[in-house]
Design a protein around this motif. Structure first.
Motif, PDB file in Angstrom:
ATOM      1  N   THR A  84       0.872  -1.199   0.042  1.00  0.00           N
ATOM      2  CA  THR A  84       0.007  -0.003  -0.097  1.00  0.00           C
ATOM      3  C   THR A  84       0.814   1.362  -0.079  1.00  0.00           C
ATOM      4  OG1 THR A  84      -1.853   1.206   1.239  1.00  0.00           O
ATOM      5  CG2 THR A  84      -0.182   0.116   2.474  1.00  0.00           C
ATOM      6  N   ASN A  85       0.359   2.220   0.444  1.00  0.00           N
ATOM      7  CA  ASN A  85       0.975   3.835   0.097  1.00  0.00           C
ATOM      8  C   ASN A  85       2.158   4.024   1.375  1.00  0.00           C
ATOM      9  OD1 ASN A  85      -0.646   5.585   1.995  1.00  0.00           O
ATOM     10  ND2 ASN A  85      -2.115   4.350   0.864  1.00  0.00           N
ATOM     11  N   ALA A  86       2.601   5.302   0.960  1.00  0.00           N
ATOM     12  CA  ALA A  86       3.849   5.644   2.130  1.00  0.00           C
ATOM     13  C   ALA A  86       3.106   6.182   3.449  1.00  0.00           C
ATOM     14  CB  ALA A  86       4.593   6.630   1.455  1.00  0.00           C
ATOM     15  N   TRP A  87       1.754   6.732   3.162  1.00  0.00           N
ATOM     16  CA  TRP A  87       1.179   7.294   4.549  1.00  0.00           C
ATOM     17  C   TRP A  87       0.822   6.122   5.490  1.00  0.00           C
ATOM     18  CZ3 TRP A  87      -4.368   9.563   5.053  1.00  0.00           C
ATOM     19  CH2 TRP A  87      -4.293  10.509   6.079  1.00  0.00           C
ATOM     20  N   PHE A  88       0.423   5.152   4.881  1.00  0.00           N
ATOM     21  CA  PHE A  88       0.130   3.995   5.745  1.00  0.00           C
ATOM     22  C   PHE A  88       1.436   3.243   6.303  1.00  0.00           C
ATOM     23  CE2 PHE A  88      -0.155  -0.769   6.105  1.00  0.00           C
ATOM     24  CZ  PHE A  88      -1.066  -0.820   6.955  1.00  0.00           C
ATOM     25  N   LEU A  89       2.381   3.316   5.571  1.00  0.00           N
ATOM     26  CA  LEU A  89       3.626   2.792   5.900  1.00  0.00           C
ATOM     27  C   LEU A  89       4.016   3.759   7.283  1.00  0.00           C
ATOM     28  CD1 LEU A  89       6.381   1.332   6.121  1.00  0.00           C
ATOM     29  CD2 LEU A  89       7.092   2.790   3.960  1.00  0.00           C
ATOM     30  N   ALA A  90       4.034   4.917   7.046  1.00  0.00           N
ATOM     31  CA  ALA A  90       4.247   6.028   8.089  1.00  0.00           C
ATOM     32  C   ALA A  90       3.627   5.732   9.465  1.00  0.00           C
ATOM     33  CB  ALA A  90       4.053   7.299   7.513  1.00  0.00           C
ATOM     34  N   LEU A  91       2.430   5.583   9.281  1.00  0.00           N
ATOM     35  CA  LEU A  91       1.320   5.202  10.507  1.00  0.00           C
ATOM     36  C   LEU A  91       1.750   4.035  11.075  1.00  0.00           C
ATOM     37  CD1 LEU A  91      -0.973   6.046  12.284  1.00  0.00           C
ATOM     38  CD2 LEU A  91      -2.563   4.761  10.602  1.00  0.00           C
ATOM     39  N   ILE A  92       1.898   2.803  10.167  1.00  0.00           N
ATOM     40  CA  ILE A  92       1.980   1.564  11.031  1.00  0.00           C
ATOM     41  C   ILE A  92       3.511   1.698  11.750  1.00  0.00           C
ATOM     42  CG2 ILE A  92       3.198   0.416   8.876  1.00  0.00           C
ATOM     43  CD1 ILE A  92       1.483  -2.034   9.944  1.00  0.00           C
ATOM     44  N   MET A  93       4.519   2.142  11.294  1.00  0.00           N
ATOM     45  CA  MET A  93       5.716   2.247  11.885  1.00  0.00           C
ATOM     46  C   MET A  93       5.720   3.333  13.185  1.00  0.00           C
ATOM     47  SD  MET A  93       8.986   1.698   9.256  1.00  0.00           S
ATOM     48  CE  MET A  93       8.725   3.186   8.087  1.00  0.00           C
ATOM     49  N   TYR A  94       4.777   4.174  12.959  1.00  0.00           N
ATOM     50  CA  TYR A  94       4.844   5.198  14.310  1.00  0.00           C
ATOM     51  C   TYR A  94       3.722   4.681  15.154  1.00  0.00           C
ATOM     52  CZ  TYR A  94       5.108   9.550  16.509  1.00  0.00           C
ATOM     53  OH  TYR A  94       5.698  10.884  17.063  1.00  0.00           O
ATOM     54  N   THR A  95       3.113   3.633  14.977  1.00  0.00           N
ATOM     55  CA  THR A  95       2.175   3.202  16.070  1.00  0.00           C
ATOM     56  C   THR A  95       2.685   2.690  17.251  1.00  0.00           C
ATOM     57  OG1 THR A  95       0.500   2.509  14.205  1.00  0.00           O
ATOM     58  CG2 THR A  95       0.271   1.423  16.247  1.00  0.00           C
ATOM     59  N   PRO A  96       4.137   2.343  17.273  1.00  0.00           N
ATOM     60  CA  PRO A  96       4.456   1.841  18.698  1.00  0.00           C
ATOM     61  C   PRO A  96       4.755   3.063  19.505  1.00  0.00           C
ATOM     62  CG  PRO A  96       5.807   0.452  16.854  1.00  0.00           C
ATOM     63  CD  PRO A  96       4.772   1.666  16.112  1.00  0.00           C
ATOM     64  N   VAL A  97       4.876   4.060  18.762  1.00  0.00           N
ATOM     65  CA  VAL A  97       5.085   5.513  19.528  1.00  0.00           C
ATOM     66  C   VAL A  97       3.826   5.885  19.992  1.00  0.00           C
ATOM     67  CG1 VAL A  97       5.924   7.889  19.266  1.00  0.00           C
ATOM     68  CG2 VAL A  97       7.065   6.185  18.179  1.00  0.00           C
ATOM     69  N   LEU A  98       2.625   5.945  19.184  1.00  0.00           N
ATOM     70  CA  LEU A  98       1.430   6.416  19.444  1.00  0.00           C
ATOM     71  C   LEU A  98       0.959   5.487  21.045  1.00  0.00           C
ATOM     72  CD1 LEU A  98      -0.090   6.971  16.003  1.00  0.00           C
ATOM     73  CD2 LEU A  98       0.588   8.659  17.552  1.00  0.00           C
ATOM     74  N   ASP A  99       1.326   4.119  20.630  1.00  0.00           N
ATOM     75  CA  ASP A  99       0.929   3.178  21.569  1.00  0.00           C
ATOM     76  C   ASP A  99       1.158   3.748  23.018  1.00  0.00           C
ATOM     77  OD1 ASP A  99      -0.375   0.336  22.340  1.00  0.00           O
ATOM     78  OD2 ASP A  99       1.643   0.228  23.126  1.00  0.00           O
ATOM     79  N   LYS A 100       2.361   4.316  23.304  1.00  0.00           N
ATOM     80  CA  LYS A 100       3.012   4.720  24.563  1.00  0.00           C
ATOM     81  C   LYS A 100       2.533   6.149  24.694  1.00  0.00           C
ATOM     82  CE  LYS A 100       7.371   2.272  23.787  1.00  0.00           C
ATOM     83  NZ  LYS A 100       8.980   2.446  23.687  1.00  0.00           N
TER      84      LYS A 100
END
Length: 473
Positions: free
Chosen positions: A139-155
């Motif tokens: 899929t696209n780069a925005w989705f990639l950015a979100l899924i990789m940043y989710t561990p930060v958001l999780d905290k």
């Protein structure tokens, strides 16, 4: 693993139900980079036959070997309410021993391993083989950015994401609203979320990330993924935008439908399809049919039986197979619209329809593969997101790229009325706003073609990835 002096040998692993993008990536690697490719296919027991048919239809020429792993039975491994990513992860865990044995037994030792993002459970097999490892995000780069940043958001985020009023900031990227979050992020206590979070933690451990977009389409997001002070501090691995990766279809495919299409004016027909798993309620199907009548525009509608009686669409779901549409379309609809519309049961050759000169727009569920097929054919869209990351895609297409319109009511949560549907259809075919969208998307089509020309951005990115994996040995 000892390497031979022959050309690089790249092994690709598809996740269940995500085979086609991997097949198309394999074709690009062979045709553009002159490497040897072997593709391993992971599948569910229920879908193994369908995956085999897809392979046969995709491989019109013998470009590479395709090896089917034993289909995974996850019926006793995943709770009924935890379908989606948990099912994919469970299937990949089941097939991992077979995949590890098969890749070790290859006659030509692999130079690198590329796994689809939903098959990331097998990424570390590359460490045991002492070869570089890459993740393919289809899929696209925005989705990639979100899924990789989710561990930060999780905290950082307390409570459920969907309860938050303010958009979530992604450093260097467009923020994302709660209502646009992918399905796995909706409920943090569910297995879907934990598997999604795990993927976000695993992606940066790869030696590189391939993403199905191109430099000119998402320059801001790609720049943030490379900037060590922004998302690059999370991504770490180099990002290779190698899109658009999509099927070219078959010019030889002809069915009766194309005799009708050949007679229609250029850019005049709206193609309507919600993907293989997108479902509509009977109530929503009625409103869509009435909206098409109100619009007075030409259309091809791929119709599947309704998934429920009332309410908004939800998914992924598949209705009961039936070609008898009279029981769930409004009485007389087919006869009243016969002069300007075609209603097709179950399935239609989407790639071939979208590339036909008479096709002028796409009413789509916003799966990224479908969005790319639309962009590469220069067609504006009506965005109708139902599940997964489709709401993100719809926002990207409407607000950032400006090549789609969408309804005020989310189709996944409520019923969109016939008047609004009719207005959306007329907007992309009749109004000035539609002409502007059409002009923008045709420019993007040219940009996509340039990206894959020799010395284009995606052509070069794929070449850099192949060189990178050889350096990493």
């Amino acid at each position: 693993m000892e390497q031979s002096n022959t050309k690089p040998h790249l092994v690709l692993l598809s996740a269940p139900a995500h085979l086609m993008p991997v097949i198309e990536l394999g074709k690009r690697l062979v045709s553009c980079q002159d490497v040897k490719v072997t593709i391993f296919v992971a599948s569910f027991v229920q879908s193994a036959a369908a995956e085999s048919r897809m392979v046969r239809s995709a491989l019109t020429t013998k470009l590479f070997d395709v090896i089917h792993l034993p289909p995974a039975d996850v019926s006793n491994l995943v709770a009924p309410g935890d379908q989606g990513i948990p099912s994919l992860s469970a299937a990949v865990r089941v097939v991992r021993p077979a995949f590890q044995a098969a890749i070790s037994a290859l006659e030509t030792p692999p130079t690198a391993l590329i796994v689809h993002v939903f098959a990331i459970e097998c990424l570390r097999i590359a460490d045991e083989l002492k070869i570089p490892k890459y993740v393919f995000v289809s899929t696209n780069a925005w989705f990639l950015a979100l899924i990789m940043y989710t561990p930060v958001l999780d905290k950082e985020v307390k409570g459920e994401y969907v309860d938050k009023k303010e958009p979530f900031a992604l450093p260097g990227c467009s923020p994302i609203r709660a209502e646009d979050l992918p399905d796995p992020m909706l409920f943090r206590t569910k297995a879907n979320y934990h598997e999604y979070l795990k993927i976000g933690m695993e992606i940066p451990k790869a030696d590189g990330i391939l993403v199905n977009t191109w430099e000119e389409l998402q320059p801001k997001t790609l720049a943030s993924l490379r900037d060590g002070n922004l998302l690059g501090s999370v991504a770490k691995a180099p990002v290779f935008p190698i899109g658009p990766i999509n099927s070219e279809g078959s010019a030889a495919l002809r069915i009766e439908l194309f005799d009708w299409l050949d007679k229609q004016p250029t850019d005049s027909v709206l193609y309507i399809s919600f993907g293989s798993m997108g479902g509509l309620s009977l109530e929503q199907m009625t409103e869509l049919a009435r909206g098409l009548e109100l619009s007075q525009q030409r259309f091809i509608w791929v119709v599947r039986p309704p998934t429920q009686k009332s309410g908004g669409g939800s998914g992924p779901k598949v209705g009961n197979a039936s070609d008898d549409m009279s029981s769930y379309l409004p009485e007389g609809f087919i006869s009243r619209t016969r002069d300007r519309g075609q209603v097709v049961p179950q399935w239609a050759p989407q790639v071939e329809i979208l590339s036909h000169p008479s096709c002028g727009g796409f009413f789509t569920h916003c799966g990224w593969n479908s969005a790319i097929e639309c962009i590469t054919n220069g067609l504006p869209m009506i965005a109708w997101p139902l599940y997964a990351e489709q709401r993100m895609n719809a926002t990207l297409l409407t607000e950032e790229l400006g090549i789609a319109v969408r309804s005020q009511t989310l189709p996944s949560t409520g019923v969109v009325g016939r008047d609004e549907i009719g207005k959306m259809v007329r907007k992309i075919f009749v109004d000035d706003a539609g002409r502007q969208m059409r002009a923008r998307v045709k420019e993007m089509k040219l940009g996509a073609e340039t990206a894959w020309s020799k010395s284009g951005s995606s052509y070069n990115a794929l070449a850099e990835m192949v060189k990178h994996c050889q350096k990493c040995l």
